[in-house]
Motif scaffolding. Sequence first.
Motif, PDB file in Angstrom:
ATOM      1  N   PHE A  91       0.791  -1.230   0.000  1.00  0.00           N
ATOM      2  CA  PHE A  91       0.000   0.000   0.000  1.00  0.00           C
ATOM      3  C   PHE A  91       0.824   1.282   0.000  1.00  0.00           C
ATOM      4  N   PHE A  92       2.002   1.258   0.585  1.00  0.00           N
ATOM      5  CA  PHE A  92       2.716   2.507   0.812  1.00  0.00           C
ATOM      6  C   PHE A  92       4.071   2.568   0.116  1.00  0.00           C
ATOM      7  N   SER A  93       4.291   1.729  -0.894  1.00  0.00           N
ATOM      8  CA  SER A  93       5.602   1.723  -1.561  1.00  0.00           C
ATOM      9  C   SER A  93       5.860   3.017  -2.323  1.00  0.00           C
ATOM     10  N   ASN A  94       4.804   3.714  -2.737  1.00  0.00           N
ATOM     11  CA  ASN A  94       4.989   4.974  -3.470  1.00  0.00           C
ATOM     12  C   ASN A  94       5.105   6.178  -2.544  1.00  0.00           C
ATOM     13  N   CYS A  95       5.005   5.962  -1.261  1.00  0.00           N
ATOM     14  CA  CYS A  95       5.080   7.064  -0.297  1.00  0.00           C
ATOM     15  C   CYS A  95       6.532   7.219   0.147  1.00  0.00           C
ATOM     16  N   THR A  96       7.135   8.279  -0.275  1.00  0.00           N
ATOM     17  CA  THR A  96       8.507   8.540   0.145  1.00  0.00           C
ATOM     18  C   THR A  96       8.505   9.803   0.969  1.00  0.00           C
ATOM     19  N   SER A  97       9.333   9.822   1.965  1.00  0.00           N
ATOM     20  CA  SER A  97       9.446  11.039   2.768  1.00  0.00           C
ATOM     21  C   SER A  97      10.513  11.903   2.127  1.00  0.00           C
ATOM     22  N   GLU A  98      10.076  13.004   1.576  1.00  0.00           N
ATOM     23  CA  GLU A  98      11.017  13.910   0.931  1.00  0.00           C
ATOM     24  C   GLU A  98      11.723  14.715   2.006  1.00  0.00           C
ATOM     25  N   LYS A  99      13.016  14.578   2.042  1.00  0.00           N
ATOM     26  CA  LYS A  99      13.800  15.316   3.028  1.00  0.00           C
ATOM     27  C   LYS A  99      14.035  16.728   2.507  1.00  0.00           C
ATOM     28  N   VAL A 100      13.809  17.661   3.373  1.00  0.00           N
ATOM     29  CA  VAL A 100      14.014  19.061   2.999  1.00  0.00           C
ATOM     30  C   VAL A 100      15.503  19.346   3.000  1.00  0.00           C
ATOM     31  N   HIS A 101      15.970  19.901   1.904  1.00  0.00           N
ATOM     32  CA  HIS A 101      17.390  20.256   1.794  1.00  0.00           C
ATOM     33  C   HIS A 101      17.520  21.749   2.061  1.00  0.00           C
ATOM     34  N   TRP A 102      18.079  22.065   3.218  1.00  0.00           N
ATOM     35  CA  TRP A 102      18.209  23.464   3.607  1.00  0.00           C
ATOM     36  C   TRP A 102      19.433  24.069   2.943  1.00  0.00           C
ATOM     37  N   GLU A 103      19.268  25.281   2.432  1.00  0.00           N
ATOM     38  CA  GLU A 103      20.384  26.000   1.826  1.00  0.00           C
ATOM     39  C   GLU A 103      20.438  27.403   2.406  1.00  0.00           C
ATOM     40  N   ASP A 104      21.653  27.976   2.409  1.00  0.00           N
ATOM     41  CA  ASP A 104      21.801  29.368   2.821  1.00  0.00           C
ATOM     42  C   ASP A 104      21.196  30.259   1.745  1.00  0.00           C
ATOM     43  N   PRO A 105      20.610  31.373   2.151  1.00  0.00           N
ATOM     44  CA  PRO A 105      20.097  32.292   1.130  1.00  0.00           C
ATOM     45  C   PRO A 105      21.261  32.902   0.351  1.00  0.00           C
ATOM     46  N   PRO A 106      20.971  33.508  -0.800  1.00  0.00           N
ATOM     47  CA  PRO A 106      22.044  34.178  -1.556  1.00  0.00           C
ATOM     48  C   PRO A 106      22.703  35.253  -0.694  1.00  0.00           C
ATOM     49  N   ASP A 107      23.946  35.573  -1.016  1.00  0.00           N
ATOM     50  CA  ASP A 107      24.728  36.526  -0.222  1.00  0.00           C
ATOM     51  C   ASP A 107      24.047  37.876  -0.071  1.00  0.00           C
ATOM     52  N   GLU A 108      23.391  38.354  -1.148  1.00  0.00           N
ATOM     53  CA  GLU A 108      22.733  39.663  -1.081  1.00  0.00           C
ATOM     54  C   GLU A 108      21.652  39.677   0.002  1.00  0.00           C
ATOM     55  N   ILE A 109      20.852  38.613   0.044  1.00  0.00           N
ATOM     56  CA  ILE A 109      19.772  38.538   1.045  1.00  0.00           C
ATOM     57  C   ILE A 109      20.373  38.361   2.434  1.00  0.00           C
ATOM     58  N   LEU A 110      21.390  37.522   2.549  1.00  0.00           N
ATOM     59  CA  LEU A 110      22.024  37.278   3.843  1.00  0.00           C
ATOM     60  C   LEU A 110      22.622  38.562   4.414  1.00  0.00           C
ATOM     61  N   ILE A 111      23.319  39.327   3.583  1.00  0.00           N
ATOM     62  CA  ILE A 111      23.916  40.596   4.033  1.00  0.00           C
ATOM     63  C   ILE A 111      22.819  41.568   4.467  1.00  0.00           C
ATOM     64  N   THR A 112      21.736  41.623   3.696  1.00  0.00           N
ATOM     65  CA  THR A 112      20.608  42.501   4.051  1.00  0.00           C
ATOM     66  C   THR A 112      20.010  42.098   5.394  1.00  0.00           C
ATOM     67  N   LEU A 113      19.816  40.795   5.581  1.00  0.00           N
ATOM     68  CA  LEU A 113      19.234  40.314   6.841  1.00  0.00           C
ATOM     69  C   LEU A 113      20.143  40.599   8.038  1.00  0.00           C
TER      70      LEU A 113
END
Length: 138
Positions: A91-113
């Motif tokens: 019943f559940f072979s098509n159910c995969t847990s998608e792992k969230v891949h976290w990434e740093d925001p682009p440098d412009e956004i990071l510097i602004t933050l």
Amino acid sequence: VNGLMTLGFTGARQRTDLCNESLMLEKLPACGKFFEEMMKKVDSKKWCNLTEFIMYYDNFTQCTEREANNASCFWPNPLAEGFITGIHKQFFSNCTSEKVHWEDPPDEILITLILIPVMLTCAMITLVVWCSKRSDIL
């Protein structure tokens, strides 16, 4: 003292039955068949959403536990787990847990933050110093 010993032994009853694995394996498919019938009521697109069939799954696991116990077997046990795994694959072979891949925001956004709180802090300090000098004048 002898009466106490006898009383103590009668209160403790050990389970000496041996697990009847063949009986358990004979009865478990009925649990799977019932679960399969219940799952037919659920749209197959919703089979990965546990909230859609949680009651059916709960009944299924209780059934497997009951049949294992009726056969004097512990639950879970390797044979019951193998059976349950087979149902999961069905019943559940098509159910995969998608792992969230976290990434740093682009440098412009990071510097602004980073700079926004720093600038606000500097502005607040300047405002406090300016207001404290103005109050001295008044």
